[in-house]
Motif scaffolding. Structure first.
Motif, PDB file in Angstrom:
ATOM      1  N   ILE A   1      27.375   7.624   8.654  1.00 44.59           N
ATOM      2  CA  ILE A   1      28.639   7.134   9.207  1.00 44.59           C
ATOM      3  C   ILE A   1      29.341   6.209   8.221  1.00 44.59           C
ATOM      4  O   ILE A   1      30.522   6.363   7.948  1.00 44.59           O
ATOM      5  CB  ILE A   1      28.399   6.375  10.527  1.00 44.59           C
ATOM      6  N   TYR A   2      28.586   5.235   7.693  1.00 42.25           N
ATOM      7  CA  TYR A   2      29.223   4.167   6.927  1.00 42.25           C
ATOM      8  C   TYR A   2      29.106   4.339   5.425  1.00 42.25           C
ATOM      9  O   TYR A   2      29.478   3.452   4.675  1.00 42.25           O
ATOM     10  CB  TYR A   2      28.652   2.818   7.355  1.00 42.25           C
ATOM     11  N   GLY A   3      28.557   5.428   4.962  1.00 43.35           N
ATOM     12  CA  GLY A   3      28.519   5.653   3.522  1.00 43.35           C
ATOM     13  C   GLY A   3      27.113   5.711   2.983  1.00 43.35           C
ATOM     14  O   GLY A   3      26.208   5.016   3.453  1.00 43.35           O
ATOM     15  N   GLY A   4      26.968   6.535   1.938  1.00 42.34           N
ATOM     16  CA  GLY A   4      25.646   6.841   1.395  1.00 42.34           C
ATOM     17  C   GLY A   4      24.937   5.655   0.781  1.00 42.34           C
ATOM     18  O   GLY A   4      23.725   5.715   0.553  1.00 42.34           O
TER      19      GLY A   4
ATOM     20  N   THR B   1      38.558  12.143  20.295  1.00 43.76           N
ATOM     21  CA  THR B   1      37.924  10.824  20.216  1.00 43.76           C
ATOM     22  C   THR B   1      37.485  10.548  18.784  1.00 43.76           C
ATOM     23  O   THR B   1      36.309  10.714  18.449  1.00 43.76           O
ATOM     24  CB  THR B   1      36.686  10.701  21.138  1.00 43.76           C
ATOM     25  N   PRO B   2      38.433  10.171  17.917  1.00 47.04           N
ATOM     26  CA  PRO B   2      38.021   9.745  16.579  1.00 47.04           C
ATOM     27  C   PRO B   2      37.319   8.390  16.710  1.00 47.04           C
ATOM     28  O   PRO B   2      37.286   7.821  17.791  1.00 47.04           O
ATOM     29  CB  PRO B   2      39.350   9.611  15.833  1.00 47.04           C
ATOM     30  N   GLY B   3      36.775   7.903  15.623  1.00 47.34           N
ATOM     31  CA  GLY B   3      36.225   6.545  15.690  1.00 47.34           C
ATOM     32  C   GLY B   3      34.719   6.530  15.565  1.00 47.34           C
ATOM     33  O   GLY B   3      34.018   7.468  15.952  1.00 47.34           O
ATOM     34  N   ALA B   4      34.244   5.417  15.003  1.00 46.96           N
ATOM     35  CA  ALA B   4      32.823   5.302  14.688  1.00 46.96           C
ATOM     36  C   ALA B   4      31.960   5.176  15.940  1.00 46.96           C
ATOM     37  O   ALA B   4      30.784   5.521  15.913  1.00 46.96           O
ATOM     38  CB  ALA B   4      32.594   4.095  13.780  1.00 46.96           C
ATOM     39  N   GLY B   5      32.554   4.707  17.068  1.00 47.71           N
ATOM     40  CA  GLY B   5      31.752   4.520  18.271  1.00 47.71           C
ATOM     41  C   GLY B   5      31.053   5.800  18.690  1.00 47.71           C
ATOM     42  O   GLY B   5      29.891   5.792  19.101  1.00 47.71           O
TER      43      GLY B   5
ATOM     44  N   ASN C   1      32.325  15.405  11.367  1.00 45.65           N
ATOM     45  CA  ASN C   1      32.393  14.743  10.064  1.00 45.65           C
ATOM     46  C   ASN C   1      32.375  15.671   8.868  1.00 45.65           C
ATOM     47  O   ASN C   1      32.801  15.286   7.797  1.00 45.65           O
ATOM     48  CB  ASN C   1      31.228  13.760   9.936  1.00 45.65           C
ATOM     49  N   PHE C   2      31.881  16.869   9.022  1.00 46.87           N
ATOM     50  CA  PHE C   2      31.736  17.741   7.854  1.00 46.87           C
ATOM     51  C   PHE C   2      32.455  19.066   8.054  1.00 46.87           C
ATOM     52  O   PHE C   2      32.084  20.083   7.465  1.00 46.87           O
ATOM     53  CB  PHE C   2      30.256  17.968   7.531  1.00 46.87           C
ATOM     54  N   GLY C   3      33.475  19.064   8.921  1.00 43.70           N
ATOM     55  CA  GLY C   3      34.299  20.259   9.055  1.00 43.70           C
ATOM     56  C   GLY C   3      33.601  21.456   9.674  1.00 43.70           C
ATOM     57  O   GLY C   3      34.024  22.597   9.469  1.00 43.70           O
ATOM     58  N   GLY C   4      32.538  21.225  10.427  1.00 41.07           N
ATOM     59  CA  GLY C   4      31.891  22.347  11.116  1.00 41.07           C
ATOM     60  C   GLY C   4      32.762  22.854  12.255  1.00 41.07           C
ATOM     61  O   GLY C   4      33.753  22.221  12.634  1.00 41.07           O
ATOM     62  N   GLY C   5      32.398  23.999  12.812  1.00 38.22           N
ATOM     63  CA  GLY C   5      33.202  24.535  13.907  1.00 38.22           C
ATOM     64  C   GLY C   5      32.368  25.090  15.036  1.00 38.22           C
ATOM     65  O   GLY C   5      32.769  26.038  15.700  1.00 38.22           O
ATOM     66  N   PHE C   6      31.191  24.478  15.273  1.00 40.79           N
ATOM     67  CA  PHE C   6      30.320  25.014  16.319  1.00 40.79           C
ATOM     68  C   PHE C   6      31.027  25.108  17.667  1.00 40.79           C
ATOM     69  O   PHE C   6      30.860  26.069  18.395  1.00 40.79           O
ATOM     70  CB  PHE C   6      29.086  24.118  16.485  1.00 40.79           C
ATOM     71  N   PHE C   7      31.814  24.061  17.968  1.00 36.87           N
ATOM     72  CA  PHE C   7      32.395  23.988  19.302  1.00 36.87           C
ATOM     73  C   PHE C   7      33.909  24.133  19.256  1.00 36.87           C
ATOM     74  O   PHE C   7      34.596  23.781  20.204  1.00 36.87           O
ATOM     75  CB  PHE C   7      31.989  22.666  19.968  1.00 36.87           C
ATOM     76  N   ASP C   8      34.452  24.643  18.148  1.00 36.02           N
ATOM     77  CA  ASP C   8      35.898  24.696  17.954  1.00 36.02           C
ATOM     78  C   ASP C   8      36.352  26.150  17.898  1.00 36.02           C
ATOM     79  O   ASP C   8      36.066  26.858  16.932  1.00 36.02           O
ATOM     80  CB  ASP C   8      36.238  23.971  16.645  1.00 36.02           C
ATOM     81  N   PRO C   9      37.069  26.621  18.927  1.00 31.96           N
ATOM     82  CA  PRO C   9      37.476  28.033  18.955  1.00 31.96           C
ATOM     83  C   PRO C   9      38.326  28.425  17.738  1.00 31.96           C
ATOM     84  O   PRO C   9      38.241  29.562  17.278  1.00 31.96           O
ATOM     85  CB  PRO C   9      38.300  28.155  20.233  1.00 31.96           C
TER      86      PRO C   9
END
Ligand code: HEM
Ligand SMILES: [Cu+2]
Lengths: 132, 542
Positions: free
Chosen positions: A107-110, B153-157, B229-237
């Motif tokens: 989350i916060y960087g490597g 819901t973007p955001g680190a939470g 976070n890594f552009g996956g699309g498992f749940f994205d039609p």
């Protein structure tokens, strides 16, 4: 057959039955694959537990030492082998802090992986080096 | 008779104080750490619930905005299920599985400590979402896609929620393997599978459920993290994925999970009822097979949470769900038959057991209703479901947890809990619980949706909501009674002795609290009630 094995065998057979019915009723892939996963995991346990039970029976590992009791003649009282148990260890908490740092690094960087990997290595080394 | 002589002189001195607890690999200490941490998360998630109830007491927004409310119910649900109820099971199992099977410790003591710390840190990571700028996860404990994707819901939470739960997931899986190995590999001589206490049989099934269902959750969370976070699309039609896939994965975990937090407590009350009825359990084998069947069925009903998606086989899942009522009915029959003409003693553990039986029964009956797709289509996502699940989870898990605490704290601490405060705790909690949750059935039937912080005054929801909020305050008071009872009893409770209740299972054959490595000697084990046999001079041929 040992009851421990039967437990997982039953779970595999039951899930094969229900899974087959489910597949032909719904042709729904995700659920069918997941049910197949339950069958495969149960079958895996039948094999692993089966191997352990056979090993115990063939005398390579006697149940007594598995239980943490000292070896001895059958009619002697069971003596607990205290040395079979560790008395305390700091490495589990080190290992879990390492796991957390690796996760937070995503989350916060490597940069968090540097302390994470360090602690993970220290934890693994310390854990394995501990005698008991 | 086999005697276990401890070579006590050879035992290395145990580190004491904080260092002792942090480095402990003793199953009893780890069990206590699990229980205390779980109760702390119970209180934290309970405070979120009290805040939600305060907000809902009247129409309009009084104490929090919509977004805060979303975070509150999400972390309340996640915290109660995965940071309270499941680890609480791990706590009881850690302490009592080795004692029940007559073992000196669990199979892998260091691994055991690792699972505890993974859980404690994972829980902190989940809750730390409240400290981030965008707040904690806010899409419900079910994390449905696409609500949980990086657009909505973007955001680190949210990422903290995912990472924290992955740590907790690993903890649960490793812990389950460890305890299963303990039950299968470390039973005392004479303790055959069909002499195991019913608590242990329930644990075996629970552990299997954890081993087969938690990997699905952990994998689904990893997929969600990749999507975000890594552009996956498992749940994205748009990328060929499918949001319904998340629901399948989540509930393939989620339904067994509700059995993970109830089966061990079926086990607890099945230990308590015979002891407080002074009779053997009615139908031991029937009970074991009912447990196995419940476990097996629990993997075949997941999509009863998805009736309204229109994309699952509703009749199949409805039928399978109703079938679970059969083995559950067998258990109720056994419990009642055990009490029938017994010498019943209604001390606090038994009172909470009675509370459990009646409250869980209500939750089970409304469960049969919502297992019917036409009814579920009407009440899905309303307060009817909130009422149903709290009768099962609170009426079941929490009432049985207190039964277990009053029954076993004397064993763990050496001191009895106060009976008077215990009874006050029980009646207050029974009252408060029903005042909180019974009105929710009617609110749901009247059409009040779940997961809303506000409602229009003209809907006529206000009276019942105010009542429900009053109820939640009574529940909170009852918890305070428990905490004071606990603190007082630990200071000046009556000494418990080895076997204060006239118990059946092996934990009562050793001191309270048990010594390091549990037993100085073991009675012969010729039935599932070794301590009862020893008390009444029953000797088998062993
Ligand atoms: C003091 C006791 C409790 C109170 C007052 C309470 C109150 C509530 C309320 C009002 C909601 C609905 C929020 C909404 O939909 O807007 C809720 C949801 C929920 N509760 Fe509780 N609760 C309590 C205890 C528990 C316990 C003991 C458990 C589980 C062991 C639990 C599990 C859940 C779950 C899983 C949800 C669903 C969360 C979601 O919608 O994602 N609750 N609770
Ligand atoms: Cu379900």
């Amino acid at each position: 057959m040992a009851e421990e094995l039967r437990f997982f065998l039953r779970s595999a057979l039951f899930t094969i039955l229900i899974g087959t019915i489910y597949w032909f009723l719904s042709y729904e892939e995700t659920g069918s694959i997941l049910l197949a996963g339950v069958v495969a995991s149960s079958a895996f346990f039948v094999l692993v537990v089966g191997a352990a039970v056979r090993a115990a029976r063939s005398g390579r590992k006697t149940p007594r030492s598995l239980l943490g009791f000292a070896e001895g003649p059958e009619d002697r009282p069971l003596i607990l082998d205290e040395d079979a148990f560790p008395s305390g260890s700091a490495w589990p908490i080190v290992g879990s802090v390492a796991a957390m740092l690796v996760g937070l690094g995503l989350i916060y960087g490597g940069w968090l992986w540097i302390p994470g990997a360090g602690l993970a290595l220290a934890g693994a080394w310390g854990w394995l080096a501990e005698e008991r | 008779m086999a005697t276990l002589d401890h070579a006590l002189a050879h035992t290395a001195p145990r580190p004491t104080g904080v260092v002792g607890w942090i480095t402990t690999v003793d199953h009893k200490r780890i069990g206590i750490l699990y229980m205390i941490t779980a109760v702390v998360f119970f209180i934290a998630s309970g405070i979120l619930a009290l805040l939600m109830r305060a907000e809902l007491a009247q129409p309009g927004l009084q104490i929090m905005d919509e977004s805060t409310y979303n975070q509150a119910f999400t972390i309340h649900g996640t915290g109660m299920m995965l940071l309270f109820a499941t680890p609480l099971v791990a706590g009881f199992a850690n302490y009592f599985v080795p004692l029940h099977v007559g073992a000196p410790d669990v199979a892998f003591p260091r691994l055991n400590a690792l699972t505890y710390w993974l859980y404690a840190l994972g829980g902190l990571v989940v809750f730390s979402g409240f400290l981030t700028a965008s707040g904690a996860a806010s899409f419900g404990w079910t994390g449905y896609a696409p609500l949980s994707d990086s657009t909505y819901t973007p955001g680190a939470g949210v990422d903290l929620w995912i990472i924290g739960l992955i740590l907790v997931g690993f903890s649960s899986i490793l812990g389950a393997v460890n305890l299963m190995a303990t039950i299968f590999g470390m039973r005392a001589p004479g303790m055959t599978m069909f002499r195991l206490p019913i608590f242990i049989w329930n644990m075996i099934v629970t552990l299997a459920l954890i081993m087969f269902s938690f990997p699905v959750l952990t994998a689904a969370l990893a997929a969600l993290f990749i999507d975000r976070n890594f552009g996956g699309g498992f749940f994205d039609p748009a990328q060929g994925g499918d949001p319904i896939l998340w629901q399948h994965l989540f509930w393939f975990f989620g339904h067994p999970e509700v059995y993970v937090v109830i089966l061990p407590f079926f086990g607890v009350v099945t230990e308590i009822i015979p002891v407080f009825s002074r009779k053997p359990l009615f139908g031991y084998r029937g009970f074991v097979f009912a447990t196995l069947l419940i476990g097996a069925y629990s993997f075949t009903v997941w999509a009863h949470h998805m009736f309204t998606t229109g994309s699952v086989d509703n009749p199949f899942f409805s039928a399978m769900t109703m079938l679970i009522a059969v083995p559950t009915g067998v258990k109720f029959f056994s419990w009642i038959a055990t009490m029938w003409r017994g010498k019943l003693r209604f001390q606090t553990p038994m009172l909470f057991t009675m509370g459990f039986l009646f409250m869980f029964l209500i939750g089970g009956i409304t469960g049969i209703f919502v297992a019917s797709p036409p009814i579920d289509l009407a009440v899905h996502d309303t307060y009817y479901v909130v009422a149903h699940m709290h009768y099962v989870l609170f009426g079941g898990t929490v009432f049985a947890m207190f039964a277990a605490f009053y029954y076993w704290i004397p064993k763990m601490s050496g001191r009895m809990m106060g009976e008077r405060l215990g009874k006050l705790h029980f009646w207050l909690m029974l009252l408060g619980f029903n005042v909180t949750f019974f009105p929710m059935h009617q609110l749901g039937l009247d059409g009040m949706q779940r997961r809303i912080p506000d409602y229009l005054p003209e809907r006529g929801f206000d009276t019942l909501n105010a009542l429900s909020t009053v109820g939640s305050a009574i529940v909170a008071m009852s918890i305070l009674v428990f905490i004071s009872n606990f603190l007082l009893s630990m200071k000046k409770g009556a000494p418990a002795g080895d076997d204060p209740w006239g118990g059946n299972t092996l934990e009562w054959a050793t001191t309270s609290p048990p010594p390091h490595h549990n037993f100085r000697s073991l009675p012969p084990i010729v039935s599932e009630r070794p301590v009862f046999d020893a008390r009444h001079g029953v000797h088998g041929d062993g």
